[in-house]
Design a protein around this motif. Structure first.
Motif, PDB file in Angstrom:
ATOM      1  N   UNK A  64       0.827  -1.211   0.000  1.00  0.00           N
ATOM      2  CA  UNK A  64       0.000   0.000   0.000  1.00  0.00           C
ATOM      3  C   UNK A  64       0.860   1.258   0.000  1.00  0.00           C
ATOM      4  N   UNK A  65       1.960   1.238   0.745  1.00  0.00           N
ATOM      5  CA  UNK A  65       2.870   2.391   0.747  1.00  0.00           C
ATOM      6  C   UNK A  65       3.437   2.624  -0.652  1.00  0.00           C
ATOM      7  N   UNK A  66       3.743   1.544  -1.360  1.00  0.00           N
ATOM      8  CA  UNK A  66       4.237   1.670  -2.727  1.00  0.00           C
ATOM      9  C   UNK A  66       3.169   2.298  -3.625  1.00  0.00           C
ATOM     10  N   UNK A  67       1.923   1.783  -3.507  1.00  0.00           N
ATOM     11  CA  UNK A  67       0.837   2.329  -4.322  1.00  0.00           C
ATOM     12  C   UNK A  67       0.547   3.776  -3.935  1.00  0.00           C
ATOM     13  N   UNK A  68       0.643   4.080  -2.667  1.00  0.00           N
ATOM     14  CA  UNK A  68       0.430   5.441  -2.185  1.00  0.00           C
ATOM     15  C   UNK A  68       1.477   6.372  -2.796  1.00  0.00           C
ATOM     16  N   UNK A  69       2.719   5.921  -2.816  1.00  0.00           N
ATOM     17  CA  UNK A  69       3.794   6.734  -3.408  1.00  0.00           C
ATOM     18  C   UNK A  69       3.557   6.944  -4.899  1.00  0.00           C
ATOM     19  N   UNK A  70       3.113   5.915  -5.598  1.00  0.00           N
ATOM     20  CA  UNK A  70       2.811   6.049  -7.025  1.00  0.00           C
ATOM     21  C   UNK A  70       1.690   7.034  -7.264  1.00  0.00           C
ATOM     22  N   UNK A  71       0.724   7.094  -6.312  1.00  0.00           N
ATOM     23  CA  UNK A  71      -0.410   7.992  -6.488  1.00  0.00           C
ATOM     24  C   UNK A  71       0.002   9.460  -6.422  1.00  0.00           C
ATOM     25  N   UNK A  72       1.178   9.726  -5.855  1.00  0.00           N
ATOM     26  CA  UNK A  72       1.636  11.103  -5.734  1.00  0.00           C
ATOM     27  C   UNK A  72       2.333  11.617  -7.000  1.00  0.00           C
TER      28      UNK A  72
END
Length: 251
Positions: free
Chosen positions: A242-250
């Motif tokens: 989720x942290x990886x996906x969260x970072x991609x969302x930025x």
């Protein structure tokens, strides 16, 4: 925004899940003047499902919640939401001039048998002994439990939580999260929680939805047994993803 592949229909309507949909946004847009806050959002929640909305500040999470609560109108698209919907806000929003039981009932305090229903709701949140208390005498955690009791009073099909634990200390937050899960399991309402805390999302949700720049960019199911161990390898593997996906969302 980077493209992140996901299959919303497979997540929103799993073949094994026949529970009724209690809320749906279809191709929803929301604008404030020239500012587009939500852009073509499709989102659904089934009765008995717990969904967490996460994402950067200003990405539309609270706007989704306000649309589901009927506090905002869409600029485009369609909303379908159960009439029996309750909201718990970030602040308890108790009326200081009313005793606790009347804060649970508000405009229904005059109805026959209503006080007994208030007592039952307060018993559910462990505050039956505060029935006749004034809000000023409550701790922050107790005040938020009264807000949860108020939301429970009408036995909702859908409960919306807008960062309701953010002002609580760590111990009180964890105990209140456990309380909400217990009530959710008992009454099987649909649950939508807005949170900035990935641990909280993983503790509470069956499904986590990440929003970015007004769009849903990722969804994932949380197939972990409850109550969830935040120290387990499985929990932390999901958190890393989720942290990886969260970072991609930025981006």
């Amino acid at each position: 925004m980077s493209e992140i592949a996901y299959q919303p229909q497979a997540l929103l309507q799993p073949e094994h899940d026949s529970a009724p949909v209690v809320a749906r946004l279809s191709s929803v847009k929301k604008r404030y003047g020239d500012n587009t806050v939500l852009d073509n959002v499709d989102f659904a929640v089934r009765k008995g499902e717990a969904v967490a909305l996460v994402g950067p500040s200003g990405t539309g999470k609270t706007t989704v919640l306000r649309l589901l609560a009927g506090l905002e109108a869409v600029s485009g698209g369609r909303t379908e939401v159960s009439e029996n919907t309750s909201v718990v806000f970030q602040e308890p929003r108790l009326i200081q001039a009313l005793r606790v039981w009347k804060n649970v009932l508000l405009d229904e305090a005059h109805k026959p048998g209503a006080k007994d229903r208030a007592r039952e709701a307060l018993q559910d949140v462990g505050l039956e002994d505060k029935l006749e208390s004034w809000p000023v005498s409550l701790s922050g955690g107790q005040a938020q439990r009264v807000a949860v009791a108020r939301a429970l009073y009408r036995r909702p099909d859908l409960m919306l939580l807008d960062e309701p634990f953010s002002a609580l200390d760590a111990f009180t937050r964890r105990s209140t999260q456990s309380l909400v899960l217990k009530l959710w399991a008992k009454y099987t309402f649909g649950l939508v929680i807005v949170t900035h805390d990935l641990d909280e999302a993983l503790i509470l949700a069956d499904r986590i939805v990440i929003l970015s720049k007004g769009r849903i960019c990722h969804e994932t199911r949380v197939d972990l047994p409850r109550e969830r161990d935040v120290t387990s390898p499985e929990f932390n593997a999901l958190k890393r993803d989720l942290l990886k996906q969260f970072s991609l969302s930025l981006t």
